[in-house]
Every structure is written in structure tokens, then in C-alpha cells.
Design an enzyme around this catalytic site. Structure first.
Site, short mmCIF file in Angstrom:
data_model
loop_
_atom_site.label_atom_id
_atom_site.label_comp_id
_atom_site.label_asym_id
_atom_site.label_seq_id
_atom_site.Cartn_x
_atom_site.Cartn_y
_atom_site.Cartn_z
N CYS A 189 0.43 1.90 -5.76
CA CYS A 189 -0.51 2.75 -6.50
C CYS A 189 0.04 4.18 -6.64
O CYS A 189 0.81 4.65 -5.82
CB CYS A 189 -1.85 2.81 -5.76
SG CYS A 189 -2.69 1.22 -5.66
N HIS A 222 0.84 -1.20 0.00
CA HIS A 222 0.00 0.00 0.00
C HIS A 222 0.87 1.25 0.00
O HIS A 222 1.90 1.31 0.68
CB HIS A 222 -0.89 0.03 1.23
CG HIS A 222 -2.15 -0.80 1.09
ND1 HIS A 222 -2.99 -0.70 0.01
CD2 HIS A 222 -2.71 -1.72 1.92
CE1 HIS A 222 -4.02 -1.51 0.16
NE2 HIS A 222 -3.87 -2.15 1.30
N ARG A 274 0.00 2.52 -11.56
CA ARG A 274 1.00 1.85 -10.74
C ARG A 274 2.36 2.53 -10.89
O ARG A 274 2.75 2.93 -11.99
CB ARG A 274 1.13 0.38 -11.12
CG ARG A 274 -0.12 -0.44 -10.85
CD ARG A 274 -0.41 -0.55 -9.36
NE ARG A 274 -1.61 -1.34 -9.11
CZ ARG A 274 -2.82 -0.82 -8.98
NH1 ARG A 274 -2.99 0.50 -9.09
NH2 ARG A 274 -3.86 -1.59 -8.76
#
Length: 261
Positions: A239, A165, A248
Site C-alpha cells: 500500500c 503490509h 499500490r
């Protein structure tokens, strides 16, 4: 002198309007507080809990590896073992030897969603568990980094590809955009520590760009980014832009050293 006559119906309408305005104001304030609590939960609480859990898991892995140091090599690892070093350790800077290192097959296949390695990025002060798979619920939302199933394991020729993340849930890859060529990325396993040097960065590509995690990583969307020859690579994906999941960001590195435990 004229006396003003106030109709009861007018009073009732005025009271209803005031009551509606008051009720509407209360609803808006309540909704605002709920949204604020949701933001606090996502941006602070999930980070706090995920980081705490990730730290505990790193400590647990290190204790487990320490306890097995004098044993049989840890054949009973419930979290899945790391890859073993089957070649002499390559020295930092000896790129040819590092590129030629193929690693060995894991002594046991990592168990899905279980942590089995530790990713260390000194420049970012990052030390986070690596678990098998990229499930949000069972891996990424715990603050772990997830290993793409089907890609190679640490030290092997091919691509050891992981995801993490960038925001919320520990956000381990929040600042990987700050990595520069020659910055080090280490992967610690039960058997060895594999050191990679950052080589290239792809600032933005499609979330469906599967080429970046292939054995010879190369973007299918932006072919100018990637490699054309086999080697022991590492790929970090997250991300971008921040607080979105539209694209990405990819960072690649090459193996430069292997240090058995």
C-alpha cells in the site's frame, strides 16, 4: 452595609456546571488514553508479535528443509513445497539464460494460507515467510508475505506476484520503495533458491490495477510501466502512501540465477 443573598438555585446550577465540566474532562482523558493504547497496539504490538511469529516460521521451514535434504525430496511437505529447478543453474548476469528458464511445476500445490518459501531482500535486511494467498487474517496480519493465487511460482516463466503490509503487522514491505535497479530479491524454497534482480518500480497505481500481477506484468492504469514480452518475473506489491490503503506501490524484478539446494 448591604448583605449579598445567594439563592440556592444558583448554587445548584453552578455545581451542576462544574460537575458536567469535570465529567466531560474525565471522558475526554479516558478517550484519549484508549486511543493512545489503540495506536500503541497497532504500531508496536502487532509489529512485535508478527515479526516474532514470522521469524519462528522461517526457522521452522529451514529445519524442515534441512531434515528432508537426505530424504525423498520432501513429498510430504504439509506447508506446500516450492518449485523445483529443472534446468542448470543460471549465473548472475547471464540474463538470457535466466529469462529462458521456465522452472518446473511444484511437486505439490501450496496449501492455502500455509508458508512454503522464504523471501530474502539483502538491501532491506528482510527475511520473511511466503504463504499461499493474500488473506489479511491468515497471512498478511501474521507478518508473512502472501502469494497471489493464480500467479506463477518461483522460477517459472510468468509472474511470481506477492503482497505484504507496509505498516503494522510486521510491515515487511515498509521500505520496498528504497529498492533500486539491480538490487537482489531471493526466494528460497525446499528445492532451490531463485534470485531476481530489481528492474522497475511503479511508485503509485490504483488498488484495482490487476495488470501488475498478470503473467506479463503491465499497469492498466499507467501503461508506460511494465513489460511487453514473456519472462520469469517477480512482483512485490504494497500500500501507498504509508498508513493508507488507497493506492499500490509495485516493484518488479527479473530472474537472474537459480541455485538448487
Amino acid at each position: 452595609m448591604r448583605v449579598r443573598v445567594v439563592q440556592h438555585s444558583s448554587l445548584r446550577r453552578s455545581l451542576r456546571r462544574r460537575r458536567a465540566l469535570w465529567t466531560g474532562g474525565e471522558v475526554l482523558v479516558t478517550a484519549g488514553l484508549v486511543l493512545l493504547l489503540l495506536v500503541v497496539h497497532q504500531l508496536w504490538w502487532t509489529n512485535r508479535e508478527a515479526r516474532r511469529g514470522a521469524e519462528h516460521k522461517v526457522q521452522a521451514l529451514e529445519r524442515q528443509w534441512g531434515a528432508g535434504a537426505g530424504g525423498d525430496g520432501g513429498s510430504g511437505d504439509q506447508d506446500g513445497s516450492g518449485t523445483a529447478a529443472s534446468a542448470p543453474p543460471a549465473r548472475a548476469g547471464s540474463g538470457a539464460r535466466a529469462r529462458g528458464h521456465s522452472g518446473a511445476a511444484p511437486s505439490s500445490r501450496p496449501v492455502r494460507s500455509q508458508a512454503y518459501a522464504v523471501l530474502v531482500i539483502p538491501r532491506l535486511g528482510l527475511r520473511v515467510p511466503v504463504a499461499e494467498g493474500v488473506s489479511k487474517r491468515n497471512v498478511l496480519n501474521k507478518g508473512y508475505v502472501g502469494h497471489y493465487i493464480g500467479t506463477q511460482q518461483p522460477g517459472q516463466t510468468g509472474n511470481f506476484a506477492v503482497a505484504g503490509h507496509r505498516n503494522t503487522h510486521g510491515e515487511p514491505f515498509r521500505y520496498i520503495n528504497r529498492l533500486r535497479p539491480r538490487d537482489l530479491v531471493e526466494v528460497e524454497t525446499r528445492d532451490a533458491t531463485y534470485t531476481y534482480a530489481v528492474d522497475r518500480t511503479l511508485p503509485q497505481t490504483s488498488a484495482r490495477d490487476s495488470g501488475v500481477v498478470r503473467p506479463i506484468p503491465r499497469s492498466l492504469v499507467r501503461p508506460g510501466y511494465g513489460y511487453s514480452e514473456p519472462g520469469p518475473y517477480i512482483t512485490l506489491t504494497t500500500c501507498t502512501p504509508e498508513f493508507t490503503s488507497r493506492y499500490r506501490l509495485v516493484v518488479w524484478g527479473r530472474l537472474v540465477a537459480v541455485r538448487p539446494r
